[in-house]
Design an enzyme around this catalytic site. Structure first.
Site, PDB file in Angstrom:
ATOM      1  N   GLU A 188       2.407   8.606 -33.160  1.00 45.76           N
ATOM      2  CA  GLU A 188       3.174   7.677 -33.977  1.00 45.76           C
ATOM      3  C   GLU A 188       3.632   6.541 -33.052  1.00 45.76           C
ATOM      4  O   GLU A 188       4.211   6.802 -31.997  1.00 45.76           O
ATOM      5  CB  GLU A 188       4.393   8.392 -34.588  1.00 45.76           C
ATOM      6  CG  GLU A 188       5.184   7.448 -35.458  1.00 45.76           C
ATOM      7  CD  GLU A 188       6.442   8.071 -36.081  1.00 45.76           C
ATOM      8  OE1 GLU A 188       6.687   9.275 -35.894  1.00 45.76           O
ATOM      9  OE2 GLU A 188       7.171   7.311 -36.748  1.00 45.76           O
ATOM     10  N   ARG A 199       3.587  23.070 -27.001  1.00 44.24           N
ATOM     11  CA  ARG A 199       3.871  21.781 -26.358  1.00 44.24           C
ATOM     12  C   ARG A 199       3.962  21.959 -24.860  1.00 44.24           C
ATOM     13  O   ARG A 199       4.334  23.031 -24.376  1.00 44.24           O
ATOM     14  CB  ARG A 199       5.256  21.269 -26.789  1.00 44.24           C
ATOM     15  CG  ARG A 199       5.431  20.882 -28.192  1.00 44.24           C
ATOM     16  CD  ARG A 199       6.890  20.476 -28.420  1.00 44.24           C
ATOM     17  NE  ARG A 199       7.140  19.110 -28.007  1.00 44.24           N
ATOM     18  CZ  ARG A 199       6.884  18.064 -28.782  1.00 44.24           C
ATOM     19  NH1 ARG A 199       6.385  18.230 -29.987  1.00 44.24           N
ATOM     20  NH2 ARG A 199       7.149  16.853 -28.364  1.00 44.24           N
ATOM     21  N   LYS A 201      10.251  11.391 -27.420  1.00 43.29           N
ATOM     22  CA  LYS A 201      10.402   9.945 -27.523  1.00 43.29           C
ATOM     23  C   LYS A 201      11.815   9.561 -27.934  1.00 43.29           C
ATOM     24  O   LYS A 201      12.344   8.555 -27.493  1.00 43.29           O
ATOM     25  CB  LYS A 201       9.389   9.390 -28.531  1.00 43.29           C
ATOM     26  CG  LYS A 201       7.995   9.296 -27.945  1.00 43.29           C
ATOM     27  CD  LYS A 201       7.016   8.701 -28.932  1.00 43.29           C
ATOM     28  CE  LYS A 201       6.578   9.734 -29.942  1.00 43.29           C
ATOM     29  NZ  LYS A 201       5.493   9.267 -30.806  1.00 43.29           N
TER      30      LYS A 201
HETATM   31  P1  ATP Z   1       8.047  13.374 -29.516  1.00 40.45           P
HETATM   32  O1  ATP Z   1       8.765  14.627 -29.829  1.00 40.45           O
HETATM   33  O2  ATP Z   1       8.032  13.027 -28.079  1.00 40.45           O
HETATM   34  O3  ATP Z   1       8.455  12.219 -30.368  1.00 40.45           O
HETATM   35  P2  ATP Z   1       5.871  13.684 -31.243  1.00 40.45           P
HETATM   36  O4  ATP Z   1       5.167  14.952 -31.452  1.00 40.45           O
HETATM   37  O5  ATP Z   1       6.794  13.249 -32.303  1.00 40.45           O
HETATM   38  O6  ATP Z   1       6.539  13.705 -29.842  1.00 40.45           O
HETATM   39  P3  ATP Z   1       3.629  12.063 -31.797  1.00 40.45           P
HETATM   40  O7  ATP Z   1       3.429  10.619 -31.528  1.00 40.45           O
HETATM   41  O8  ATP Z   1       3.751  12.499 -33.188  1.00 40.45           O
HETATM   42  O9  ATP Z   1       4.891  12.497 -30.970  1.00 40.45           O
HETATM   43  O10 ATP Z   1       2.528  12.915 -31.038  1.00 40.45           O
HETATM   44  C1  ATP Z   1       1.155  12.659 -31.041  1.00 40.45           C
HETATM   45  C2  ATP Z   1       0.433  13.914 -30.695  1.00 40.45           C
HETATM   46  O11 ATP Z   1       0.841  14.378 -29.404  1.00 40.45           O
HETATM   47  C3  ATP Z   1       0.738  15.020 -31.674  1.00 40.45           C
HETATM   48  O12 ATP Z   1      -0.463  15.671 -32.019  1.00 40.45           O
HETATM   49  C4  ATP Z   1       1.656  15.925 -30.920  1.00 40.45           C
HETATM   50  O13 ATP Z   1       1.510  17.256 -31.343  1.00 40.45           O
HETATM   51  C5  ATP Z   1       1.215  15.734 -29.476  1.00 40.45           C
HETATM   52  N1  ATP Z   1       2.325  15.996 -28.565  1.00 40.45           N
HETATM   53  C6  ATP Z   1       3.546  15.430 -28.584  1.00 40.45           C
HETATM   54  N2  ATP Z   1       4.337  15.951 -27.628  1.00 40.45           N
HETATM   55  C7  ATP Z   1       3.592  16.884 -26.985  1.00 40.45           C
HETATM   56  C8  ATP Z   1       3.837  17.782 -25.909  1.00 40.45           C
HETATM   57  N3  ATP Z   1       5.024  17.825 -25.284  1.00 40.45           N
HETATM   58  N4  ATP Z   1       2.834  18.594 -25.518  1.00 40.45           N
HETATM   59  C9  ATP Z   1       1.644  18.543 -26.114  1.00 40.45           C
HETATM   60  N5  ATP Z   1       1.347  17.730 -27.134  1.00 40.45           N
HETATM   61  C10 ATP Z   1       2.298  16.907 -27.578  1.00 40.45           C
HETATM   62 MG    MG Z   2       5.841  13.165 -34.318  1.00 42.67          MG
END
Ligand code: ATP
Ligand code: MG
Length: 562
Positions: free
Chosen positions: A37, A262, A272
């Protein structure tokens, strides 16, 4: 390549994919995607997901898309989208022409929502979010149906069109899937699939007044793109039944969602939302602050894509949450840089040394090895003269027995140069040591002597006349406790910021060839650490170095104490 997984057993995701191919599922195709995102910069956790999705596609002869999951214009920005693309490329992955946006599918998603309404599987609800939450029930209690659940199809269609046309204020209505208010899975209790948001979208402008929810956009986007394996993190496990419900009830291609744990790292935060707070509250100097776990911060610090990919490979894939130690990340960086980074000489805290028997007007050039781990890296010339600088840490007036660096009467080797012996210590008015008078052995040029005499200590130095002044940013962990996110009640993660996470040394001196490195390109200052020239430093700041990592792990000693 060091990332090769050929000699390792397959992890659980690669096993599933391999089996699917054997069984001819999806005609043997493998198609993944990385779906960030654009509401912040990518962090190390995302790198893990990128390496997994692009890696799996490559290994199985498949494809991987980059999809910007831009369904929430309230939090998303073009700046973020651009940074995401730059980071994925920097890591060494290529989506070719397959850059997609969830917003590319807004028309299709709207039509699918209409189809659900027509089939009696969605309704317009007038409850606000607070009222909805009250009726939602809990893990132990079933929810209660919305009073609007049985609205006739025609009325739903009419209201949904009006929502789209912008006739209602934000928050006044939603479109909800009609699933099961008694489901033990809260995500199935008539989830919201469209909400009213009068926000301008970076891609679609003011065209839309309603936006699909993550759940309604994600699986369908996967489906439209022909994704075969939708790899996501564990928090989406309880969303999978909903993912499946939409694909089944819309009768569309049904990718398989598979969850993995994760990546969590100690002494940092990996979200983020939290990183945004660090930036906006001024705890760090921007998203690319070298202390941040963002890819842009790590790049600015001198992390290489190879080190990050090797780290992700070593961490592997787990089905359960775990926390990886920072030491492993730093190990991967040192391991990579040790092989590839050129060596240079520099001192952080200079102490003048005058070689009393070296002719005053003489200078010479000595040969120095660029990288002992890489013979192809060759040698360079370094200046030597009567006045040199060593590091204050390498001198002790009254040394303990096992101290092999410089001390009164002691002979040490100056790396690539001569043997020198300390004859006299000079102090300034305040009593501080300001200079050492030494003698040098002209027979020891290059570091050996005719009589085969050995010295135990070798120290680095620079030529006082030609060395470049610079400042060096020395970074430590951003947080002072291993898990700043989960701590005693009432404490915020920002309460655990390490106040010593940045030390700026303004006295450093380095050999002139350091200025020839590209900003961001890592090199080793021998015995000091790995550094790179800061990519963001303004011209007036002169030469600014960022330390990527020290040569040894001093942290574990520090925290283990006594
Ligand atoms: P955040 O919690 O940092 O905002 P998010 O999951 O909301 O992370 P996205 O932009 O939705 O961020 O993530 C894009 C992809 O990266 C998704 O498929 C998510 O599952 C993966 N991802 C995010 N954080 C991690 C992590 N710590 N380890 C592995 N994969 C991750
Ligand atoms: Mg997300």
């Amino acid at each position: 390549m060091e990332e090769s997984t050929a000699d390792k057993p397959l992890d659980f995701i690669r096993s599933i994919i391999s089996e699917d191919r054997t069984n001819g599922k999806n005609e043997g195709r493998v198609h993944t995607r990385f779906p960030p995102e654009p509401n912040g910069y990518l962090h190390l956790g995302h790198a893990k997901s990128i390496c997994l999705n692009f890696g799996v596609a490559e290994e199985f002869g498949g494809l991987c898309n980059l999809r910007l999951d831009d369904t929430n214009p309230a939090a998303e920005k073009t700046e973020y989208a651009e940074a995401i693309m730059a980071d994925v490329r920097w890591l060494g992955f290529d989506w070719e022409e397959r850059l997609h946006h969830a917003s590319d599918y807004f028309d299709q998603l709207f039509d699918w929502a209409v189809r659900l309404i027509e089939n009696g599987k969605a309704f317009v609800c007038d409850l606000n979010f607070e009222e909805m939450r009250e009726l939602r029930g809990t893990l132990t209690e079933p929810g209660k149906p919305s009073p609007f659940r049985d609205r006739p199809v025609e009325e739903n269609l009419d209201l949904f069109q009006k929502m789209k046309a912008g006739e209602f204020p934000e928050g006044s209505k939603t479109l909800r899937a009609k699933i099961d208010m008694a489901s033990p899975n809260l995500n199935l209790r008539d989830p919201v699939i469209y909400r009213i948001l009068h926000k301008e979208h970076p891609k679609t402008g003011t065209q839309w007044k309603i936006y699909p929810s993550y759940d309604f956009a994600h699986g369908q986007s996967d489906s439209i793109e022909g994704i075969t394996h939708s790899l996501c993190t564990l928090e989406f496990e309880h969303h999978r039944p909903l993912y499946d419900w939409f694909c089944e009830n819309l009768g569309i291609h049904h990718p398989q969602q598979i969850e993995f744990a994760r990546l969590n790292l100690n002494y940092t935060v990996m979200s983020k939302r939290k990183m945004l707070r660090l930036v906006t509250e001024g705890h760090v100097n921007g998203w690319d602050d070298p202390r941040m776990p963002t890819l842009s911060g790590m790049r600015r610090r001198g992390y290489t894509p190879q080190a990050i990919r090797a780290f992700c490979d070593r961490v592997g894939l787990a089905k359960r949450e775990n926390v990886i130690e920072m030491e492993l990340l730093e190990y991967c960086l040192r391991d990579d840089l040790n092989r590839r980074a050129e060596r240079r000489l520099g001192v952080l805290n200079p102490l003048k040394v005058t070689l009393q028997n070296y002719p005053e007007d003489q200078t010479e050039e000595l040969d120095a090895i660029n990288n002992p781990e890489d013979p192809d890296a060759g040698t360079r010339k370094i200046h030597f003269s009567r006045e040199i600088l060593i590091d204050r840490n390498d001198f002790m007036e009254d040394p303990p027995k096992k101290y092999f660096r410089m001390a009164p009467g002691r002979e040490v080797r100056l790396k690539y140069a001569y043997y020198v012996t300390c004859k006299e210590v000079i102090r300034d008015e305040s009593g501080e040591i300001s200079e050492l008078i030494c003698s040098y052995d002209p027979e020891s040029r290059g570091g050996g002597t005719a009589d085969g005499r050995k010295v135990k200590g070798t120290i680095q130095w620079v030529d006082a006349r030609t060395a470049l002044p610079c400042s060096a940013n020395l970074y430590d962990r951003l947080f002072s406790c291993p898990n700043p996110e989960e701590n005693e009640d009432g404490k915020d993660f920002t309460d655990f910021i390490n106040s010593g996470s940045l030390e700026v040394v303004t006295t450093a001196r380095v050999e002139p060839s350091v200025s020839a490195f590209e900003p961001g390109q890592p090199f080793q200052l021998e015995r000091v650490g790995y550094f790179c020239i800061d990519t963001n430093a303004v011209a007036e700041a002169g030469l600014v170095l960022n330390r990527s990592v020290a040569l040894r792990d001093s942290w574990s000693k520090k925290t283990q104490g006594k």
